[in-house]
Design an enzyme around this catalytic site. Structure first.
Site, PDB file in Angstrom:
ATOM      1  N   HIS A   1      -1.995 -15.756  -0.938  1.00  0.00           N
ATOM      2  CA  HIS A   1      -0.592 -15.521  -1.284  1.00  0.00           C
ATOM      3  C   HIS A   1       0.292 -16.173  -0.227  1.00  0.00           C
ATOM      4  CE1 HIS A   1       3.223 -13.418  -1.920  1.00  0.00           C
ATOM      5  NE2 HIS A   1       2.791 -13.204  -3.151  1.00  0.00           N
TER       6      HIS A   1
ATOM      7  N   CYS B   1      15.536  -7.976  -6.014  1.00  0.00           N
ATOM      8  CA  CYS B   1      15.785  -7.215  -4.794  1.00  0.00           C
ATOM      9  C   CYS B   1      16.737  -8.020  -3.910  1.00  0.00           C
ATOM     10  CB  CYS B   1      14.473  -6.954  -4.058  1.00  0.00           C
ATOM     11  SG  CYS B   1      13.643  -8.481  -3.520  1.00  0.00           S
TER      12      CYS B   1
ATOM     13  N   THR C   1       4.209  -7.305   2.154  1.00  0.00           N
ATOM     14  CA  THR C   1       5.313  -6.435   1.729  1.00  0.00           C
ATOM     15  C   THR C   1       5.220  -6.001   0.274  1.00  0.00           C
ATOM     16  OG1 THR C   1       6.750  -8.291   1.084  1.00  0.00           O
ATOM     17  CG2 THR C   1       6.887  -7.527   3.381  1.00  0.00           C
TER      18      THR C   1
ATOM     19  N   GLU D   1       2.991 -15.343   1.201  1.00  0.00           N
ATOM     20  CA  GLU D   1       3.423 -14.451   2.277  1.00  0.00           C
ATOM     21  C   GLU D   1       2.311 -14.235   3.296  1.00  0.00           C
ATOM     22  OE1 GLU D   1       4.647  -9.831   3.045  1.00  0.00           O
ATOM     23  OE2 GLU D   1       5.210 -10.692   1.099  1.00  0.00           O
TER      24      GLU D   1
ATOM     25  N   CYS E   1       7.893  -3.269   1.479  1.00  0.00           N
ATOM     26  CA  CYS E   1       9.352  -3.255   1.433  1.00  0.00           C
ATOM     27  C   CYS E   1       9.875  -2.167   0.492  1.00  0.00           C
ATOM     28  CB  CYS E   1       9.895  -4.629   1.048  1.00  0.00           C
ATOM     29  SG  CYS E   1       9.947  -4.967  -0.709  1.00  0.00           S
TER      30      CYS E   1
ATOM     31  N   HIS F   1       8.894 -16.231  -7.113  1.00  0.00           N
ATOM     32  CA  HIS F   1       7.863 -16.437  -8.137  1.00  0.00           C
ATOM     33  C   HIS F   1       8.386 -16.078  -9.529  1.00  0.00           C
ATOM     34  CE1 HIS F   1       4.301 -16.386  -5.098  1.00  0.00           C
ATOM     35  NE2 HIS F   1       4.781 -17.590  -5.291  1.00  0.00           N
TER      36      HIS F   1
END
Length: 337
Positions: free
Chosen positions: A136, A21, A177, A138, A207, A50
């Site tokens: 995680h 992305c 996201t 994020e 996202c 990752h």
């Protein structure tokens, strides 16, 4: 009539969009450009994205991956350190400044948007509910934007049903996201049923790339004998794609990092195989898998296009004076090792 040497037929349903992305592309560019501008080593806190193939490729170019800033030797405190695309708690850049480190923040702009949404909720006096997966990077980064106790993490619908908020009448939610769109919708529905006044973020948190890849898999999974998702086990968006494929009708779905992990002994020909890749998985691995099928079967590839992505996130201004060669761009775009 099939001869003894003829390959058995097999169909691959290849999802589009898939793979990198705009946020992943930008993060990889930042490391590549930093290496070109400042030379090696460039330190990277946590995996930039990752995917071990990407990480190894950057390591070969001179990137050094660390988990915490104290791992940078004192004699290298003048070297750049890059923060990963997943985002970091506020304490990390504060620590970098205290150590007089030069840092480059490769946080995906869409993750940064979630940080801002969470902070906006707090500024307006709301307790923040974060829907995401504990541990995680994020989630750690988003929770780390606010003081301890200002954010509650909800992982499942059961969590939403049992949650006892500190401010029941004044809450706002945001989400990680890379979550499953359907799972997240269920969790939010439970929260809204219990707390009708809970405020949504000003814009969707999941996202576009996560949504697009899940929709592509959902559209193509029915009737497949096996659905392969290229990605890493610690990639949230990749793991969600496996779940989506199973729910959408694939007889089997599995995550693979390379062609060697495919259960070839289970395949005799005639199968329909779905194929997609998580947002941090490079196209070169997808190509490797298609080539591996071509070596064993007479492959027919059906391209399933469900969306067209043209998003582009510019790199940090300090790096924009550095040109990228064709080889650099091939690596950045996931088309080369």
């Amino acid at each position: 009539m099939m001869t003894a040497t003829a390959k058995p037929p097999l169909t691959i349903r290849l999802c589009e969009p898939r793979g990198f992305c705009a946020g992943v592309d930008r993060a990889i560019q930042i490391v590549v450009l930093a290496l070109k501008k400042y030379g090696a080593p460039v330190y990277v806190r946590h995996e930039i994205v990752h995917n071990r193939f990407v990480v190894q490729g950057l390591r070969e170019r001179g990137a050094v991956f660390i988990e915490e800033l104290h791992e940078i030797p004192a004699e290298h405190h003048d070297r750049p350190v890059v923060f990963s695309a997943h985002g970091v708690p506020k304490s990390v850049p504060e620590d970098a400044q205290a150590r007089n480190l030069f840092y480059l923040d490769a946080t995906c702009p869409l993750v940064s948007k979630v940080h801002k949404q969470a902070m906006r909720h707090q500024r307006q006096g709301r307790h923040v509910v974060l829907v995401g997966h504990a541990g995680h990077p994020e989630v750690i980064g988003t929770m780390g934007q606010l003081p301890e106790g200002a954010v509650s993490l909800i992982e499942t619908e059961q969590d939403a049903l049992s949650f006892v908020p500190p401010q029941p009448g004044d809450m706002g939610f945001v989400t990680q996201t890379t979550l499953s769109v359907s799972d997240t919708a269920g969790i939010i529905a439970r929260l809204q049923e219990r707390f009708p006044a809970i405020q949504a973020p000003s814009a969707e948190s999941i996202c576009y790339a996560t949504t697009n890849r899940q929709e592509a898999v959902k559209e193509t999974a029915a009737g497949t004998d096996l659905f392969l998702i290229v990605g890493a086990p610690n990639s949230s968006n990749s793991m969600r794609l496996v779940e989506v494929a199973r729910r959408a009708g694939a007889k089997q779905a599995m995550l693979v990092q390379r062609a060697s992990e495919i259960p070839w002994d289970m395949m005799i020909g005639g199968e329909v195989v779905g194929l997609s890749a998580g947002a941090s998985a490079p196209q070169i691995i997808v190509d490797e898998i298609v080539d591996a099928f071509n070596q064993r079967f007479a492959v027919s590839v059906d391209l399933a296009v469900t969306a067209v992505e043209d998003e582009n996130f510019p790199v940090l201004s300090v790096l924009r004076d550095m040109p990228l060669t064709a080889d650099d761009m091939a690596f950045v775009n996931g088309n080369a090792a």
